[in-house]
Design a protein around this motif. Structure first.
Motif, mmCIF file in Angstrom:
data_model
loop_
_atom_site.group_PDB
_atom_site.id
_atom_site.type_symbol
_atom_site.label_atom_id
_atom_site.label_comp_id
_atom_site.label_asym_id
_atom_site.label_seq_id
_atom_site.Cartn_x
_atom_site.Cartn_y
_atom_site.Cartn_z
ATOM 1 N N ALA A 119 0.875 -1.187 0.000
ATOM 2 C CA ALA A 119 0.000 0.000 0.000
ATOM 3 C C ALA A 119 0.905 1.228 0.000
ATOM 4 O O ALA A 119 1.824 1.330 0.822
ATOM 5 N N VAL A 120 0.656 2.151 -0.935
ATOM 6 C CA VAL A 120 1.465 3.369 -1.052
ATOM 7 C C VAL A 120 0.554 4.584 -0.944
ATOM 8 O O VAL A 120 -0.453 4.673 -1.645
ATOM 9 N N ASN A 121 0.912 5.529 -0.077
ATOM 10 C CA ASN A 121 0.106 6.753 0.007
ATOM 11 C C ASN A 121 0.752 7.861 -0.831
ATOM 12 O O ASN A 121 1.947 7.810 -1.128
ATOM 13 N N GLN A 122 -0.090 8.819 -1.246
ATOM 14 C CA GLN A 122 0.388 9.978 -2.016
ATOM 15 C C GLN A 122 1.278 9.533 -3.198
ATOM 16 O O GLN A 122 2.434 9.913 -3.325
ATOM 17 N N PHE A 123 0.670 8.741 -4.065
ATOM 18 C CA PHE A 123 1.385 8.157 -5.203
ATOM 19 C C PHE A 123 1.212 9.062 -6.426
ATOM 20 O O PHE A 123 0.183 9.053 -7.092
ATOM 21 N N SER A 124 2.218 9.860 -6.726
ATOM 22 C CA SER A 124 2.124 10.846 -7.815
ATOM 23 C C SER A 124 2.268 10.194 -9.189
ATOM 24 O O SER A 124 3.145 9.351 -9.385
ATOM 25 N N VAL A 125 1.382 10.605 -10.103
ATOM 26 C CA VAL A 125 1.418 10.097 -11.479
ATOM 27 C C VAL A 125 1.294 11.278 -12.431
ATOM 28 O O VAL A 125 0.471 12.183 -12.213
ATOM 29 N N THR A 126 2.107 11.265 -13.497
ATOM 30 C CA THR A 126 2.023 12.307 -14.522
ATOM 31 C C THR A 126 1.714 11.656 -15.859
ATOM 32 O O THR A 126 2.327 10.652 -16.221
ATOM 33 N N GLU A 127 0.732 12.219 -16.561
ATOM 34 C CA GLU A 127 0.360 11.678 -17.874
ATOM 35 C C GLU A 127 -0.175 12.819 -18.732
ATOM 36 O O GLU A 127 -1.060 13.564 -18.279
ATOM 37 N N ASN A 128 0.341 12.959 -19.944
ATOM 38 C CA ASN A 128 -0.104 14.038 -20.850
ATOM 39 C C ASN A 128 -0.160 15.401 -20.153
ATOM 40 O O ASN A 128 -1.171 16.110 -20.212
ATOM 41 N N LYS A 129 0.891 15.732 -19.454
ATOM 42 C CA LYS A 129 1.031 17.020 -18.750
ATOM 43 C C LYS A 129 0.087 17.193 -17.561
ATOM 44 O O LYS A 129 0.007 18.269 -16.972
ATOM 45 N N HIS A 130 -0.676 16.138 -17.232
ATOM 46 C CA HIS A 130 -1.522 16.195 -16.027
ATOM 47 C C HIS A 130 -0.763 15.515 -14.890
ATOM 48 O O HIS A 130 -0.283 14.390 -15.045
ATOM 49 N N ALA A 131 -0.669 16.174 -13.758
ATOM 50 C CA ALA A 131 -0.028 15.560 -12.589
ATOM 51 C C ALA A 131 -1.086 15.380 -11.503
ATOM 52 O O ALA A 131 -1.780 16.340 -11.136
ATOM 53 N N ARG A 132 -1.246 14.160 -11.036
ATOM 54 C CA ARG A 132 -2.244 13.865 -10.000
ATOM 55 C C ARG A 132 -1.616 12.987 -8.931
ATOM 56 O O ARG A 132 -0.641 12.269 -9.185
ATOM 57 N N ARG A 133 -2.224 13.036 -7.722
ATOM 58 C CA ARG A 133 -1.646 12.292 -6.608
ATOM 59 C C ARG A 133 -2.750 11.606 -5.805
ATOM 60 O O ARG A 133 -3.248 12.156 -4.816
ATOM 61 N N PRO A 134 -3.152 10.383 -6.211
ATOM 62 C CA PRO A 134 -4.164 9.641 -5.448
ATOM 63 C C PRO A 134 -3.692 9.382 -4.011
ATOM 64 O O PRO A 134 -2.485 9.287 -3.762
ATOM 65 N N ASP A 135 -4.656 9.281 -3.101
ATOM 66 C CA ASP A 135 -4.311 9.154 -1.681
ATOM 67 C C ASP A 135 -3.627 7.834 -1.345
ATOM 68 O O ASP A 135 -2.578 7.807 -0.729
ATOM 69 N N VAL A 136 -4.270 6.705 -1.717
ATOM 70 C CA VAL A 136 -3.675 5.392 -1.424
ATOM 71 C C VAL A 136 -3.852 4.497 -2.654
ATOM 72 O O VAL A 136 -4.955 4.389 -3.187
ATOM 73 N N VAL A 137 -2.757 3.887 -3.094
ATOM 74 C CA VAL A 137 -2.822 2.919 -4.195
ATOM 75 C C VAL A 137 -2.343 1.576 -3.655
ATOM 76 O O VAL A 137 -1.325 1.504 -2.953
ATOM 77 N N LEU A 138 -3.096 0.518 -3.971
ATOM 78 C CA LEU A 138 -2.748 -0.825 -3.505
ATOM 79 C C LEU A 138 -2.168 -1.628 -4.661
ATOM 80 O O LEU A 138 -2.798 -1.749 -5.721
ATOM 81 N N LYS A 171 -9.435 9.176 -13.720
ATOM 82 C CA LYS A 171 -9.661 8.260 -14.853
ATOM 83 C C LYS A 171 -9.465 8.985 -16.186
ATOM 84 O O LYS A 171 -8.957 8.412 -17.149
ATOM 85 N N ALA A 172 -9.875 10.253 -16.225
ATOM 86 C CA ALA A 172 -9.738 11.038 -17.460
ATOM 87 C C ALA A 172 -8.299 11.467 -17.693
ATOM 88 O O ALA A 172 -7.823 11.487 -18.829
ATOM 89 N N GLU A 173 -7.594 11.805 -16.611
ATOM 90 C CA GLU A 173 -6.273 12.442 -16.779
ATOM 91 C C GLU A 173 -5.081 11.507 -16.586
ATOM 92 O O GLU A 173 -4.025 11.729 -17.167
ATOM 93 N N ILE A 174 -5.225 10.483 -15.740
ATOM 94 C CA ILE A 174 -4.116 9.524 -15.542
ATOM 95 C C ILE A 174 -4.662 8.102 -15.721
ATOM 96 O O ILE A 174 -4.564 7.246 -14.831
ATOM 97 N N ALA A 175 -5.236 7.864 -16.901
ATOM 98 C CA ALA A 175 -5.947 6.603 -17.184
ATOM 99 C C ALA A 175 -5.059 5.367 -16.992
ATOM 100 O O ALA A 175 -5.548 4.299 -16.608
ATOM 101 N N SER A 176 -3.757 5.507 -17.229
ATOM 102 C CA SER A 176 -2.874 4.332 -17.153
ATOM 103 C C SER A 176 -2.882 3.689 -15.763
ATOM 104 O O SER A 176 -2.652 2.485 -15.630
ATOM 105 N N LEU A 177 -3.184 4.475 -14.734
ATOM 106 C CA LEU A 177 -3.225 3.925 -13.370
ATOM 107 C C LEU A 177 -4.378 2.929 -13.194
ATOM 108 O O LEU A 177 -4.357 2.114 -12.276
ATOM 109 N N PHE A 178 -5.372 2.985 -14.091
ATOM 110 C CA PHE A 178 -6.592 2.195 -13.888
ATOM 111 C C PHE A 178 -6.700 0.979 -14.807
ATOM 112 O O PHE A 178 -7.701 0.271 -14.783
ATOM 113 N N VAL A 179 -5.677 0.734 -15.612
ATOM 114 C CA VAL A 179 -5.752 -0.386 -16.566
ATOM 115 C C VAL A 179 -5.865 -1.725 -15.837
ATOM 116 O O VAL A 179 -6.632 -2.594 -16.236
ATOM 117 N N THR A 180 -5.115 -1.898 -14.747
ATOM 118 C CA THR A 180 -5.201 -3.168 -14.001
ATOM 119 C C THR A 180 -6.103 -3.036 -12.771
ATOM 120 O O THR A 180 -6.169 -3.953 -11.956
#
Length: 457
Positions: A119-138, A171-180
């Motif tokens: 479990a990782v908190n504050q997991f920053s992802v950048t995609e197509n110039k959008h930078a987002r940081r979901p709270d917890v990613v498992l 989902k719109a801005e960092i879609a790659s995080l949701f493929v799996t």
């Protein structure tokens, strides 16, 4: 967030701080913020779970898992889900120069401890110039399988639905995080809801139980119930393997659905009861949780081999057809059932068509397309197979040609399960009625009923 991480840790997940493993840090697990897979963890898991495969085959599996070909997010998600559940088909060349094919396992579903839980908190992802940081990613084996988005309960303007809206942005801005992704969870510290990639607000639902014994203590935070009840490793793996379905309407629209807590636990109990009723035993059964009661509970009197699985009762509108599909998929996959035949039984043509439609849209789950018996003769042909098959029929096709005749035996196999929809309505009369003829036709089949009508136990 800290409470969520503490509950995850006590449930069996390792916890890492996102900034500490970010690109450029001494403990970095990614080369850049565009990567959403923890590559070394995935490579290690593939090597650990597939010791007989050469590096070339493992690289092929890694490539297929990290570079999906489909254009649409939900189509990529569906393709990746199949790889997670069934393994990745790989090819490699042997020392003798032969080309060999194999299935590379991505997750060990039967032994949670063989996997890497992070479990990782504050997991920053950048995609197509959008930078987002979901709270917890498992992450399981380095693949991001769940995202938990949290809002502060003390902030009156931030509700649980602000968290849901945040997920839509991700989902719109960092879609790659949701493929799996298998599971999305939202919470404001008081309430919590779970849903899937395609679920609208109305389909984000509470998870109300931890072990399925009964409803969780109402004083427990809802997020704690979600984490302990759904993210505990074995239950999480069960969800991924058996309780996620991609309903395809044939017109290009795919809805990703997951079981609700009532469906998840009802199916688990029904599978255990099916093995008892059919007197089929799992070899090397995994160490499971104690077999629990589920609400009304398991009534005493079920004897090994009595072919009576029981009745699953649903309140109306709570997804009975989907529960039946989850149950069928789970029984088909059960090794002890040895490739069973499932007979879906209704007492009206319109119900047969309706249920057949649901199952056809869920064929990934069933690992085969269902078939509808068109006549008595066709039903007899379909049930005379040596193994496998999901056969839909109305009860009337079991009636013999002449009243008073015995129906011929179609199969002596024990690994046939008859699923009766609205079982209370017409499947009586063991003298010269439908129940008699069905049991003449399938003398060793086991029977389970599903109903949405109030019944007296």
């Amino acid at each position: 967030e800290q409470a969520a991480l503490a509950w995850l840790e006590s449930a069996g997940w390792s916890v890492r701080n996102g900034p500490a493993i970010a690109p450029g840090e001494p403990a970095a697990e990614r080369d850049d913020y565009g990567q959403v897979v923890l590559a070394q963890r995935l490579l290690d898991a593939l090597a650990r779970l597939n010791p007989a495969l050469p590096a070339e085959a493992l690289d092929d599996a890694f490539r297929k898992l990290t570079r999906p070909e489909e254009a649409e997010l939900v189509a990529r998600s569906r393709a990746l889900h199949r790889l997670l559940v069934d393994g990745v088909t790989v090819e490699y060349r042997t020392a003798e120069g032969e080309i060999r094919g194999a299935q590379a396992r991505v997750i060990n579903f039967d032994q949670p401890s063989a996997n890497d839980w992070l479990a990782v908190n504050q997991f920053s992802v950048t995609e197509n110039k959008h930078a987002r940081r979901p709270d917890v990613v498992l992450f399981v084996n380095g693949l991001p399988l769940a995202v938990v988005e949290l809002k502060n309960a003390a902030d009156e303007s931030a509700t649980i639905w602000s968290a849901w809206q945040q997920l839509q942005t991700y989902k719109a801005e960092i879609a790659s995080l949701f493929v799996t992704n298998a599971l999305l969870a939202i919470s404001d510290g008081v309430e919590a809801r779970v849903g899937t990639l395609t679920a609208g607000r109305e389909w984000f639902k509470p998870w109300r139980t931890i072990a399925g014994e009964g409803l969780a203590d109402p004083h427990l935070p809802e997020l704690q119930v979600v984490i302990e009840g759904l993210c505990a490793p074995q239950r999480f793996l069960d969800l991924v393997r058996d309780f996620i379905v991609y309903e395809d309407d044939g017109g290009g629209r795919i809805a990703k659905k997951m079981a609700g807590y009532h469906q998840f636990h009802a199916v688990q109990v029904a599978v255990r009861e099916t093995l008892r009723a059919a007197e089929l035993h799992r070899s090397g059964d995994r160490v499971a949780e104690p077999a629990g009661r589920y609400e009304a509970g398991k009534k005493p009197g079920g004897k090994p081999g009595d072919r009576r699985v029981g009745v699953v009762w649903h309140t109306q509108g709570s997804g009975k057809s989907l529960t039946m599909a989850f149950y069928a998929g789970r029984i088909i996959r059960e090794p002890a059932m040895e490739n069973p035949t499932i007979v879906m039984l209704t007492d009206r043509n319109d119900l047969d068509d309706q249920l057949f439609g649901t199952f056809s849209r869920c064929k990934d789950l069933l690992r085969q397309p269902p078939v509808q018996a068109e006549s008595r003769l066709n039903l007899r042909e379909l049930l005379s197979v040596a193994a496998g098959g999901v056969v839909f029929t109305t009860l009337h096709k079991f009636f013999p040609e002449e009243k008073g005749d015995r129906h011929p035996t179609l199969s002596e196999r024990r690994n046939i399960v008859v699923i009766a929809d609205e079982a209370h309505r017409s499947q009586y009369d063991f003298i010269d009625g439908y129940a008699r003829h069905m049991r003449d036709a399938l003398p060793h089949a086991s029977f389970i009923g599903f109903t949405g009508t109030p019944i007296e136990l």
